[in-house]
Design a protein around this motif. Structure first.
Motif, PDB file in Angstrom:
ATOM      1  N   GLY A  27       0.814  -1.215   0.000  1.00 37.37           N
ATOM      2  CA  GLY A  27       0.000   0.000   0.000  1.00 37.37           C
ATOM      3  C   GLY A  27       0.846   1.261   0.000  1.00 37.37           C
ATOM      4  O   GLY A  27       0.562   2.223  -0.714  1.00 37.37           O
ATOM      5  N   TYR A  28       1.899   1.253   0.799  1.00 38.90           N
ATOM      6  CA  TYR A  28       2.815   2.403   0.868  1.00 38.90           C
ATOM      7  C   TYR A  28       3.490   2.609  -0.484  1.00 38.90           C
ATOM      8  O   TYR A  28       3.563   3.723  -0.997  1.00 38.90           O
ATOM      9  CB  TYR A  28       3.857   2.154   1.956  1.00 38.90           C
ATOM     10  CG  TYR A  28       4.808   3.304   2.191  1.00 38.90           C
ATOM     11  CD1 TYR A  28       4.524   4.266   3.148  1.00 38.90           C
ATOM     12  CD2 TYR A  28       6.004   3.412   1.480  1.00 38.90           C
ATOM     13  CE1 TYR A  28       5.401   5.326   3.390  1.00 38.90           C
ATOM     14  CE2 TYR A  28       6.878   4.458   1.710  1.00 38.90           C
ATOM     15  CZ  TYR A  28       6.579   5.402   2.674  1.00 38.90           C
ATOM     16  OH  TYR A  28       7.446   6.444   2.891  1.00 38.90           O
ATOM     17  N   ASN A  29       3.973   1.524  -1.073  1.00 37.29           N
ATOM     18  CA  ASN A  29       4.627   1.617  -2.378  1.00 37.29           C
ATOM     19  C   ASN A  29       3.648   2.044  -3.471  1.00 37.29           C
ATOM     20  O   ASN A  29       4.023   2.783  -4.388  1.00 37.29           O
ATOM     21  CB  ASN A  29       5.294   0.290  -2.741  1.00 37.29           C
ATOM     22  CG  ASN A  29       6.478  -0.008  -1.845  1.00 37.29           C
ATOM     23  OD1 ASN A  29       7.114   0.893  -1.325  1.00 37.29           O
ATOM     24  ND2 ASN A  29       6.761  -1.283  -1.664  1.00 37.29           N
ATOM     25  N   ALA A  30       2.398   1.609  -3.370  1.00 35.54           N
ATOM     26  CA  ALA A  30       1.387   2.026  -4.339  1.00 35.54           C
ATOM     27  C   ALA A  30       1.112   3.524  -4.212  1.00 35.54           C
ATOM     28  O   ALA A  30       0.987   4.227  -5.219  1.00 35.54           O
ATOM     29  CB  ALA A  30       0.105   1.225  -4.135  1.00 35.54           C
ATOM     30  N   LEU A  31       1.039   4.022  -2.975  1.00 30.02           N
ATOM     31  CA  LEU A  31       0.826   5.455  -2.765  1.00 30.02           C
ATOM     32  C   LEU A  31       2.021   6.255  -3.272  1.00 30.02           C
ATOM     33  O   LEU A  31       1.859   7.296  -3.918  1.00 30.02           O
ATOM     34  CB  LEU A  31       0.564   5.756  -1.289  1.00 30.02           C
ATOM     35  CG  LEU A  31       0.292   7.218  -0.940  1.00 30.02           C
ATOM     36  CD1 LEU A  31      -0.883   7.768  -1.734  1.00 30.02           C
ATOM     37  CD2 LEU A  31       0.039   7.353   0.553  1.00 30.02           C
ATOM     38  N   LEU A  32       3.212   5.772  -3.013  1.00 26.95           N
ATOM     39  CA  LEU A  32       4.416   6.431  -3.511  1.00 26.95           C
ATOM     40  C   LEU A  32       4.403   6.472  -5.040  1.00 26.95           C
ATOM     41  O   LEU A  32       4.706   7.508  -5.642  1.00 26.95           O
ATOM     42  CB  LEU A  32       5.658   5.703  -2.996  1.00 26.95           C
ATOM     43  CG  LEU A  32       7.009   6.326  -3.264  1.00 26.95           C
ATOM     44  CD1 LEU A  32       7.103   7.708  -2.648  1.00 26.95           C
ATOM     45  CD2 LEU A  32       8.106   5.439  -2.711  1.00 26.95           C
ATOM     46  N   ASN A  33       4.007   5.369  -5.661  1.00 29.51           N
ATOM     47  CA  ASN A  33       3.891   5.309  -7.119  1.00 29.51           C
ATOM     48  C   ASN A  33       2.836   6.297  -7.629  1.00 29.51           C
ATOM     49  O   ASN A  33       3.051   6.991  -8.626  1.00 29.51           O
ATOM     50  CB  ASN A  33       3.537   3.882  -7.544  1.00 29.51           C
ATOM     51  CG  ASN A  33       3.520   3.703  -9.036  1.00 29.51           C
ATOM     52  OD1 ASN A  33       4.347   4.253  -9.745  1.00 29.51           O
ATOM     53  ND2 ASN A  33       2.555   2.924  -9.505  1.00 29.51           N
TER      54      ASN A  33
END
Length: 116
Positions: A27-33
């Motif tokens: 989820g964190y990586n998706a938000l960063l993306n």
């Protein structure tokens, strides 16, 4: 005074912190993306997890919209977030006058109400 790149990095860091997502997780990586690219395809998280991810976006107040096979940030979404959550957030004014913030029996109220 911050330049535009520093301000964008500050906003991104604030959004990531406000999300409450765990660093190095999907989820964190998706938000960063999403913050870096402006869009997130359903295949990245799957449709079910994307619907949960959308709730996080709504909770932090980041404006988004559906596109074919994904979601994208609305135009100026990060700017609007900055104005609403960072720029306009000021410490609330606390009056120092006892006249405005009195408790019964303190200050001028005590002398006025007590007939001793």
């Amino acid at each position: 005074m911050e330049n535009e790149v520093q301000k964008a990095n500050t906003v991104d860091a604030h959004i990531l912190e406000a999300s409450g997502l765990v660093k190095d997780k999907r989820g964190y990586n998706a938000l960063l993306n999403l913050l870096q690219n402006g869009l997130l395809m359903f295949e990245r998280l799957g449709i079910e997890d994307t619907s949960k991810f959308i709730k996080v976006l709504d909770k932090i107040g980041l404006e988004w919209r559906f596109i074919t096979d994904g979601i994208e940030l609305k135009e100026n979404a990060k700017s609007m977030y900055y104005i609403r959550e960072i720029y306009n957030k000021q410490e609330s004014h606390k009056p120092t006058s006892k006249l405005r913030n009195y408790k019964e029996g303190e200050g001028w109220v005590k002398t006025r109400n007590n007939q001793d």
